[in-house]
Design an enzyme around this catalytic site. Structure first.
Site, PDB file in Angstrom:
ATOM      1  CE  LYS A   1     -12.771  81.006  52.788  1.00 28.19           C
ATOM      2  NZ  LYS A   1     -13.045  80.969  54.200  1.00 28.19           N
TER       3      LYS A   1
ATOM      4  NE  ARG B   1     -18.847  67.827  47.533  1.00 28.64           N
ATOM      5  CZ  ARG B   1     -18.813  69.136  47.788  1.00 28.64           C
ATOM      6  NH1 ARG B   1     -18.532  69.578  48.989  1.00 28.64           N
ATOM      7  NH2 ARG B   1     -19.049  70.001  46.818  1.00 28.64           N
TER       8      ARG B   1
ATOM      9  CB  THR C   1     -20.624  65.723  36.494  1.00 31.98           C
ATOM     10  OG1 THR C   1     -19.943  65.999  35.261  1.00 31.98           O
ATOM     11  CG2 THR C   1     -19.625  65.767  37.638  1.00 31.98           C
TER      12      THR C   1
ATOM     13  CG  ASP D   1     -16.318  68.879  45.409  1.00 21.33           C
ATOM     14  OD1 ASP D   1     -16.425  69.743  44.516  1.00 21.33           O
ATOM     15  OD2 ASP D   1     -16.822  67.747  45.335  1.00 21.33           O
TER      16      ASP D   1
ATOM     17  CE  LYS E   1     -11.128  72.785  42.632  1.00 19.91           C
ATOM     18  NZ  LYS E   1     -11.651  71.693  43.473  1.00 19.91           N
TER      19      LYS E   1
ATOM     20  N   GLY F   1     -14.473  78.662  57.723  1.00 18.76           N
ATOM     21  CA  GLY F   1     -15.893  78.838  57.421  1.00 18.76           C
ATOM     22  C   GLY F   1     -16.025  79.168  55.940  1.00 18.76           C
TER      23      GLY F   1
ATOM     24  N   GLY G   1     -17.913  72.649  40.345  1.00 25.35           N
ATOM     25  CA  GLY G   1     -18.902  73.456  41.067  1.00 25.35           C
ATOM     26  C   GLY G   1     -18.131  74.182  42.152  1.00 25.35           C
ATOM     27  CG  HIS G   2     -14.991  76.057  41.478  1.00 25.64           C
ATOM     28  ND1 HIS G   2     -13.942  76.475  40.708  1.00 25.64           N
ATOM     29  CD2 HIS G   2     -14.906  74.702  41.510  1.00 25.64           C
ATOM     30  CE1 HIS G   2     -13.256  75.421  40.302  1.00 25.64           C
ATOM     31  NE2 HIS G   2     -13.825  74.332  40.762  1.00 25.64           N
TER      32      HIS G   2
ATOM     33  CD  GLN H   1     -12.691  68.946  37.195  1.00 25.48           C
ATOM     34  OE1 GLN H   1     -11.863  69.269  36.384  1.00 25.48           O
ATOM     35  NE2 GLN H   1     -13.896  69.488  37.231  1.00 25.48           N
TER      36      GLN H   1
ATOM     37  NE  ARG I   1      -5.575  63.173  15.299  1.00 24.74           N
ATOM     38  CZ  ARG I   1      -4.615  62.302  15.024  1.00 24.74           C
ATOM     39  NH1 ARG I   1      -3.382  62.726  14.838  1.00 24.74           N
ATOM     40  NH2 ARG I   1      -4.871  61.023  14.918  1.00 24.74           N
TER      41      ARG I   1
HETATM   42  P1  GDP Z   1     -14.464  73.630  45.129  1.00 22.78           P
HETATM   43  O1  GDP Z   1     -15.067  72.781  44.070  1.00 22.78           O
HETATM   44  O2  GDP Z   1     -13.064  73.198  45.465  1.00 22.78           O
HETATM   45  O3  GDP Z   1     -14.535  75.091  44.831  1.00 22.78           O
HETATM   46  O4  GDP Z   1     -15.321  73.375  46.448  1.00 22.78           O
HETATM   47  P2  GDP Z   1     -16.940  73.304  46.552  1.00 22.78           P
HETATM   48  O5  GDP Z   1     -17.475  74.662  46.441  1.00 22.78           O
HETATM   49  O6  GDP Z   1     -17.468  72.260  45.642  1.00 22.78           O
HETATM   50  O7  GDP Z   1     -17.109  72.718  47.999  1.00 22.78           O
HETATM   51  C1  GDP Z   1     -16.581  73.357  49.130  1.00 22.78           C
HETATM   52  C2  GDP Z   1     -17.735  73.656  50.094  1.00 22.78           C
HETATM   53  O8  GDP Z   1     -17.210  73.997  51.364  1.00 22.78           O
HETATM   54  C3  GDP Z   1     -18.573  74.864  49.674  1.00 22.78           C
HETATM   55  O9  GDP Z   1     -19.879  74.649  50.122  1.00 22.78           O
HETATM   56  C4  GDP Z   1     -17.911  76.017  50.426  1.00 22.78           C
HETATM   57  O10 GDP Z   1     -18.805  77.095  50.666  1.00 22.78           O
HETATM   58  C5  GDP Z   1     -17.540  75.328  51.705  1.00 22.78           C
HETATM   59  N1  GDP Z   1     -16.333  75.851  52.380  1.00 22.78           N
HETATM   60  C6  GDP Z   1     -15.179  76.328  51.850  1.00 22.78           C
HETATM   61  N2  GDP Z   1     -14.285  76.590  52.815  1.00 22.78           N
HETATM   62  C7  GDP Z   1     -14.883  76.267  53.984  1.00 22.78           C
HETATM   63  C8  GDP Z   1     -14.457  76.281  55.352  1.00 22.78           C
HETATM   64  O11 GDP Z   1     -13.329  76.622  55.687  1.00 22.78           O
HETATM   65  N3  GDP Z   1     -15.368  75.853  56.278  1.00 22.78           N
HETATM   66  C9  GDP Z   1     -16.630  75.443  55.954  1.00 22.78           C
HETATM   67  N4  GDP Z   1     -17.437  75.055  56.915  1.00 22.78           N
HETATM   68  N5  GDP Z   1     -17.058  75.427  54.682  1.00 22.78           N
HETATM   69  C10 GDP Z   1     -16.194  75.813  53.712  1.00 22.78           C
HETATM   70  P1  IMO Z   2     -14.624  70.733  41.438  1.00 19.28           P
HETATM   71  O1  IMO Z   2     -13.891  71.654  40.494  1.00 19.28           O
HETATM   72  C1  IMO Z   2     -15.454  66.622  42.620  1.00 19.28           C
HETATM   73  C2  IMO Z   2     -15.652  63.627  39.428  1.00 19.28           C
HETATM   74  C3  IMO Z   2     -17.011  63.005  39.167  1.00 19.28           C
HETATM   75  C4  IMO Z   2     -16.577  61.623  38.709  1.00 19.28           C
HETATM   76  C5  IMO Z   2     -15.316  61.905  37.906  1.00 19.28           C
HETATM   77  C6  IMO Z   2     -15.533  61.989  36.396  1.00 19.28           C
HETATM   78  O2  IMO Z   2     -15.917  71.249  41.933  1.00 19.28           O
HETATM   79  O3  IMO Z   2     -13.701  70.260  42.513  1.00 19.28           O
HETATM   80  P2  IMO Z   2     -16.612  63.839  34.812  1.00 19.28           P
HETATM   81  O4  IMO Z   2     -18.007  64.377  34.758  1.00 19.28           O
HETATM   82  O5  IMO Z   2     -15.560  64.868  35.047  1.00 19.28           O
HETATM   83  O6  IMO Z   2     -16.291  62.953  33.637  1.00 19.28           O
HETATM   84  O7  IMO Z   2     -16.622  62.854  36.104  1.00 19.28           O
HETATM   85  O8  IMO Z   2     -14.832  63.161  38.386  1.00 19.28           O
HETATM   86  N1  IMO Z   2     -15.623  65.115  39.373  1.00 19.28           N
HETATM   87  C7  IMO Z   2     -15.544  65.897  40.454  1.00 19.28           C
HETATM   88  N2  IMO Z   2     -15.559  65.581  41.770  1.00 19.28           N
HETATM   89  N3  IMO Z   2     -15.321  67.906  42.233  1.00 19.28           N
HETATM   90  C8  IMO Z   2     -15.270  68.230  40.919  1.00 19.28           C
HETATM   91  O9  IMO Z   2     -14.999  69.475  40.494  1.00 19.28           O
HETATM   92  C9  IMO Z   2     -15.441  67.209  39.960  1.00 19.28           C
HETATM   93  N4  IMO Z   2     -15.480  67.177  38.611  1.00 19.28           N
HETATM   94  C10 IMO Z   2     -15.578  65.894  38.275  1.00 19.28           C
HETATM   95  O10 IMO Z   2     -17.787  62.975  40.337  1.00 19.28           O
HETATM   96  O11 IMO Z   2     -16.205  60.854  39.823  1.00 19.28           O
HETATM   97 MG    MG Z   3     -16.769  71.610  43.749  1.00 15.18          MG
END
Ligand code: GDP
Ligand code: IMO
Ligand code: MG
Length: 432
Positions: free
Chosen positions: A18, A307, A131, A13, A16, A417, A40-41, A226, A145
């Site tokens: 963005k 989080r 998740t 999170d 990535k 942002g 979740g991106h 992740q 396997r």
């Molecule tokens: P990912 O899993 O690495 O793609 O990240 P997520 O999408 O799960 O979480 C990142 C959150 O931060 C999302 O809600 C984005 O829209 C938000 N975000 C990304 N870059 C920025 C930033 O520079 N500033 C702010 N305020 N939000 C951001």
């Molecule tokens: P993105 O790509 C944050 C965490 C789960 C749990 C552990 C194992 O959005 O950054 P799983 O369902 O993979 O067996 O869960 O990994 N986890 C993440 N935490 N961002 C993610 O993906 C995650 N994918 C899995 O919360 O702690």
């Molecule tokens: Mg995410």
């Protein structure tokens, strides 16, 4: 020609999605290589938010090709729902724009059941906080396997045989060990036929296509999911996901040779978050943690869970630099730190009278480490409007510079942002 890998440097999170969306304008092909719909991106384009769990974040550009590599675990129902949502947004996904590796393993309905039963059976303190998407059980079957690959659906006899064997085994586990209901072969088989009808034209050999793309001089962007501390080998095991999240897996998980990777961009959130259980040395349990959580909108993009939040930790960042060969950082969410009087950066750990500069492999030690902090003055100004480094307050520039010094790694992108345009591209990784 340049091929660039994007990975998370912390616990996921980091932003990535963005940054992948931003860099897609310089790439021709975007590839997911590990994980599944545990990811979740989030992308925000012209004020509209998109959250992708499986489809690469490059899909919003109509003239780019997206790939789901062999290293991904693919839940076909989730993929079809995501394709449908895109169609409803006026962005139909076609086989010209998306290819799925025949070698990607399928998350079957029994994997989700198993994920739920296994988590429920773990005692407090031992739960992973997965998740619940069936990720671990699917990767488990792959390594044992006995997993079912997407391409197996194209061979009905093979698919039936494998499904039957798997269901016999799973139903034994569900009924005898977990006291749960058995799953039905007929229902799962019928569901898979429906999925196949839709997905068959998308199935192909991703490795061959990426090789052709590379040889014709196209640019490839690999989208990690992740984060480094969730890596099955290098993370805070067992509080990790079930795949390798580090950059090396971009090659394994897509069938691409390591000599052709030119840059690795580590996405680093300006503070730290973690969702789910497990060690988090710089976690804040006070009002500052709550402020970061609120201001950063830190809720899981997949499960909606709150989080956990804490200070930036350069032990974690340096682990990521080493494990991924990070050539530059994208530092995200700098705007969320506006208004903090003092900023802290964890620069090493103390445990048992020792000073540590890497996350210990022993999980009990990882739970006990105490970060050693240095402090910096924060800035009060809001910075979402900043278009270049000079628009940032001096204290924000100093914070970025200190991160570069502590990690010996340049910041190539600064994000202030969620929007595509709220970004400063200081150095483009696609330009050699
Ligand atoms: P990912 O899993 O690495 O793609 O990240 P997520 O999408 O799960 O979480 C990142 C959150 O931060 C999302 O809600 C984005 O829209 C938000 N975000 C990304 N870059 C920025 C930033 O520079 N500033 C702010 N305020 N939000 C951001
Ligand atoms: P993105 O790509 C944050 C965490 C789960 C749990 C552990 C194992 O959005 O950054 P799983 O369902 O993979 O067996 O869960 O990994 N986890 C993440 N935490 N961002 C993610 O993906 C995650 N994918 C899995 O919360 O702690
Ligand atoms: Mg995410």
């Amino acid at each position: 020609m340049a091929n660039v890998v994007i990975i998370g440097t912390q616990w996921g999170d980091e932003g990535k999605g963005k940054i992948v969306d931003l860099l897609t304008q310089y790439a021709d092909n975007i590839v997911r290589f590990q994980g599944g719909n545990n990811a979740g991106h989030t992308l925000v384009v012209d004020g509209k938010q998109f959250i992708f769990h499986l489809i690469p974040s490059g899909i919003l550009y109509e003239n780019k090709k997206c790939f789901i590599g062999n290293g991904v675990v693919l839940d076909p129902g989730v993929l079809i729902d995501e394709m449908e949502e895109l169609r409803e947004s006026g962005l139909p996904v076609t086989p010209e724009r998306l290819m799925l590796s025949a070698n990607a393993h399928l998350i079957m309905p029994y994997h989700r059941v198993q994920d739920g039963c296994s988590e429920a059976a773990l005692k407090k303190g031992k739960k992973i906080g997965t998740t619940g998407r069936g990720i671990g059980p699917c990767y488990g079957d792959k390594v044992l396997r006995c997993g079912i690959k997407l391409g197996d659906l194209l061979d009905d006899g093979l698919f039936r045989d494998k499904l039957k064997e798997n269901i016999d085994e799973k139903n034994y586990l569900f009924t005898k060990k977990f006291g749960a209901d058995p799953v039905s072969f007929d229902e799962i088989y019928a569901g898979a036929q429906k999925h196949l009808e839709i997905l068959a034209p998308y199935i192909g050999n991703v490795s061959v296509e990426l090789d052709k793309a590379r040889k014709s001089g196209q640019h490839i962007l690999f989208e990690g999911a992740q984060g480094t501390q969730l890596d099955i080998d290098h993370g805070t095991y067992p509080f990790v996901t079930s795949s390798n999240t580090v950059a090396g897996n971009a090659c394994i998980g897509s069938g691409f040779g390591p000599a052709h990777i030119d840059a690795v961009i580590g996405i680093l959130k300006a503070y730290t978050t973690r969702v789910g259980e497990g060690p988090f040395p710089s976690e804040l349990f006070d009002a500052t943690g709550d402020e970061l959580q609120k201001k950063g909108g830190e809720f899981g993009a997949t499960t909606g869970r709150k989080r956990r939040c804490g200070w930036l930790d350069t032990v974690v960042a340096n682990d990521a630099v080493r494990l991924n060969g990070v050539t530059g950082f994208a530092i995200t969410k700098l705007d969320v730190l506006s208004g903090q009087k003092t900023l802290k950066i964890g620069t090493s750990y103390e445990e048992g009278g020792e000073r540590l500069t890497a996350m210990p492999g022993n999980i009990r030690r990882a739970e006990r480490v105490k970060p050693v902090y240095e402090e910096m003055p924060g800035w009060s100004e809001e910075i979402r409007h900043a278009k270049c480094v000079d628009d940032l307050p001096a204290k924000a520039r100093a914070y970025v510079k200190r991160i570069e010094e502590l990690t010996e790694t340049p910041a190539m992108i600064l994000s202030v942002g969620p929007g595509r345009e709220e970004t400063m591209l200081l150095k483009n990784p696609f330009e050699k």
